[in-house]
Write a protein that holds these residues in place. Structure first.
Motif, PDB file in Angstrom:
ATOM      1  N   PRO A   1      41.308  38.053  49.980  1.00  0.00           N
ATOM      2  CA  PRO A   1      40.845  36.689  49.708  1.00  0.00           C
ATOM      3  C   PRO A   1      40.833  36.427  48.201  1.00  0.00           C
ATOM      4  CG  PRO A   1      39.394  37.793  51.270  1.00  0.00           C
ATOM      5  CD  PRO A   1      40.314  38.849  50.716  1.00  0.00           C
ATOM      6  N   LYS A   2      41.355  35.290  47.793  1.00  0.00           N
ATOM      7  CA  LYS A   2      41.448  34.957  46.369  1.00  0.00           C
ATOM      8  C   LYS A   2      40.094  35.018  45.680  1.00  0.00           C
ATOM      9  CE  LYS A   2      43.489  33.127  42.661  1.00  0.00           C
ATOM     10  NZ  LYS A   2      44.525  33.837  41.873  1.00  0.00           N
ATOM     11  N   GLU A   3      39.049  34.585  46.409  1.00  0.00           N
ATOM     12  CA  GLU A   3      37.717  34.537  45.798  1.00  0.00           C
ATOM     13  C   GLU A   3      37.142  35.916  45.517  1.00  0.00           C
ATOM     14  OE1 GLU A   3      37.021  34.034  50.329  1.00  0.00           O
ATOM     15  OE2 GLU A   3      38.522  33.449  48.832  1.00  0.00           O
ATOM     16  N   ALA A   4      37.741  36.958  46.109  1.00  0.00           N
ATOM     17  CA  ALA A   4      37.222  38.312  45.898  1.00  0.00           C
ATOM     18  C   ALA A   4      37.661  38.904  44.559  1.00  0.00           C
ATOM     19  CB  ALA A   4      37.676  39.224  47.028  1.00  0.00           C
ATOM     20  N   LEU A   5      38.746  38.398  43.975  1.00  0.00           N
ATOM     21  CA  LEU A   5      39.327  39.043  42.798  1.00  0.00           C
ATOM     22  C   LEU A   5      38.376  39.052  41.600  1.00  0.00           C
ATOM     23  CD1 LEU A   5      43.043  37.829  42.928  1.00  0.00           C
ATOM     24  CD2 LEU A   5      41.921  39.700  44.157  1.00  0.00           C
ATOM     25  N   LYS A   6      37.735  37.906  41.334  1.00  0.00           N
ATOM     26  CA  LYS A   6      36.822  37.844  40.189  1.00  0.00           C
ATOM     27  C   LYS A   6      35.611  38.747  40.390  1.00  0.00           C
ATOM     28  CE  LYS A   6      38.084  33.320  38.337  1.00  0.00           C
ATOM     29  NZ  LYS A   6      37.624  31.949  37.962  1.00  0.00           N
ATOM     30  N   THR A   7      35.155  38.825  41.636  1.00  0.00           N
ATOM     31  CA  THR A   7      34.016  39.707  41.920  1.00  0.00           C
ATOM     32  C   THR A   7      34.392  41.167  41.702  1.00  0.00           C
ATOM     33  OG1 THR A   7      33.124  38.147  43.533  1.00  0.00           O
ATOM     34  CG2 THR A   7      32.365  40.425  43.682  1.00  0.00           C
ATOM     35  N   ILE A   8      35.563  41.549  42.155  1.00  0.00           N
ATOM     36  CA  ILE A   8      36.023  42.925  41.960  1.00  0.00           C
ATOM     37  C   ILE A   8      36.073  43.253  40.463  1.00  0.00           C
ATOM     38  CG2 ILE A   8      37.999  44.491  42.231  1.00  0.00           C
ATOM     39  CD1 ILE A   8      38.610  42.910  44.856  1.00  0.00           C
ATOM     40  N   PHE A   9      36.602  42.314  39.690  1.00  0.00           N
ATOM     41  CA  PHE A   9      36.680  42.550  38.246  1.00  0.00           C
ATOM     42  C   PHE A   9      35.294  42.619  37.612  1.00  0.00           C
ATOM     43  CE2 PHE A   9      36.910  40.788  33.875  1.00  0.00           C
ATOM     44  CZ  PHE A   9      37.565  41.855  33.298  1.00  0.00           C
TER      45      PHE A   9
END
Length: 268
Positions: free
Chosen positions: A85-93
Motif C-alpha cells: 500500500p502506498k500509504e505504508a511507505l512513509k511509515t516504513i521510512f
C-alpha cells in the motif's frame, strides 16, 4: 511418495554461501523430475532479475516465486503481482529513522523495474556499494515522494534490534503489511496477502496440483508459511533454530553441500 512440484528457497538453502549452484547436479535433478512430470520452483525473497541471473543456464526449466511471494513468474509470464500500500511507505521510512544506529544495509523499495533508495539511507556504511551490486536499476531519491512506481517490497538489513523494529512496524501498520525475516538481520515488508505459501498455492492451483503432492525446502522464518502449506516440508540442517523446532523433515546435508539436490535425489 507422490510428488508433482518441488519448491526451494535460495539463500542458505539452494545456493551455496558464495551464491553458486552445482549446475551438473541440478541438471541431473531436473532431468529426473521432468521424466516424472514434476516441476521445480524457486521461492525466494530475491528480486526477479537476480533469480534469472542465478539460473541463466536453465531458462524455461523452472518457475519463480520472487520478492517473498509479491510476484510469480509462471511459464515465463509475470503474474499474481502484489504491491505494498502506498500509504505504508512513509511509515516504513519513519520507523527506520528510529533505528539508524542499527542499520547495516539501508532501506530499499523494490519496484518491478527500479529499486529506489533515499540518499540518506544509501550513505549508511557500505549500503550504496552493496545495493548497487545486488539490485537492478538502483535509483537514489531525496524523499519518499520521489518513488514513482508501485513497490513490491521494502527490504533492510539490521545489525541489532530486528525484533523491536519488526514489532514497531506491526504495531503501527497492523494488518496492511506482512513483516518477515530471512535471518542474518534481513527484513522484508510486503503486502499483507504476500508470503511464499500464497504464491506457491497460486502456482499449484494453476497447475492443478494439491498441497499434499508438493515438497518444499527452507532455512528461515520467511519460509515457515510455505513449509506449513506443503505435504512434504524439509528444513535445512543449517536452518534457523526456530524452524527446526517444528515437525519438518530435515535435509540430508546443508546448503554448502547441495543438501536440497541430494535430498531430492533420495525422493524421486
Amino acid at each position: 511418495m507422490t510428488l508433482k512440484l518441488i519448491a526451494s528457497d535460495l539463500d542458505a538453502t539452494f545456493l551455496r554461501d558464495d551464491k553458486t549452484i552445482n549446475e551438473p547436479l541440478f541438471r541431473e535433478v531436473l532431468q529426473k523430475m521432468k521424466a516424472q512430470n514434476m516441476q521445480f520452483i524457486v521461492a525466494t525473497g530475491n528480486h526477479l532479475q537476480k533469480v534469472l541471473e542465478y539460473f541463466k543456464n536453465f531458462e524455461g526449466e523452472y518457475q519463480i516465486i520472487a520478492n517473498n511471494g509479491a510476484e510469480v513468474m509462471l511459464d515465463g509470464e509475470v503474474q499474481n503481482v502484489k504491491f505494498l500500500p502506498k500509504e505504508a511507505l512513509k511509515t516504513i521510512f519513519s520507523v527506520t529513522e528510529k533505528y539508524l544506529d542499527d542499520v547495516a544495509v539501508g532501506l530499499a523499495f523494490n519496484g518491478q523495474s527500479t529499486t529506489y533508495m533515499l540518499k540518506s539511507q544509501a550513505a549508511i556504511g557500505d549500503t550504496f556499494k552493496i545495493s548497487s551490486e545486488y539490485f537492478e536499476n538502483l535509483t537514489l531519491v531525496d524523499s519518499i515522494d520521489d518513488v514513482v512506481e508501485p513497490i513490491l517490497k521494502s527490504t533492510i538489513v539490521l545489525s541489532h534490534n530486528e525484533v523491536a523494529y519488526m514489532n514497531d512496524l506491526k504495531s503501527i501498520l497492523g494488518k496492511i503489511v506482512h513483516v518477515t525475516t530471512s535471518g542474518y538481520g534481513a527484513i522484508d515488508i510486503v503486502d499483507s496477502d504476500v508470503n511464499k505459501a500464497n504464491a506457491l498455492k497460486y502456482i499449484a492451483d494453476a497447475l492443478h496440483v494439491e498441497a499434499k503432492d508438493i515438497m518444499a525446502f527452507g532455512d528461515g522464518l520467511n519460509d515457515m508459511e510455505m513449509l506449513e502449506y506443503v505435504g512434504h516440508p524439509v528444513a535445512m540442517t543449517n536452518s534457523d533454530p526456530e524452524l527446526l523446532k517444528h515437525d519438518f523433515a530435515v535435509s540430508v546435508a546443508d546448503n554448502q553441500n547441495d543438501g536440497v539436490l541430494k535430498t531430492i535425489l533420495e525422493n524421486v
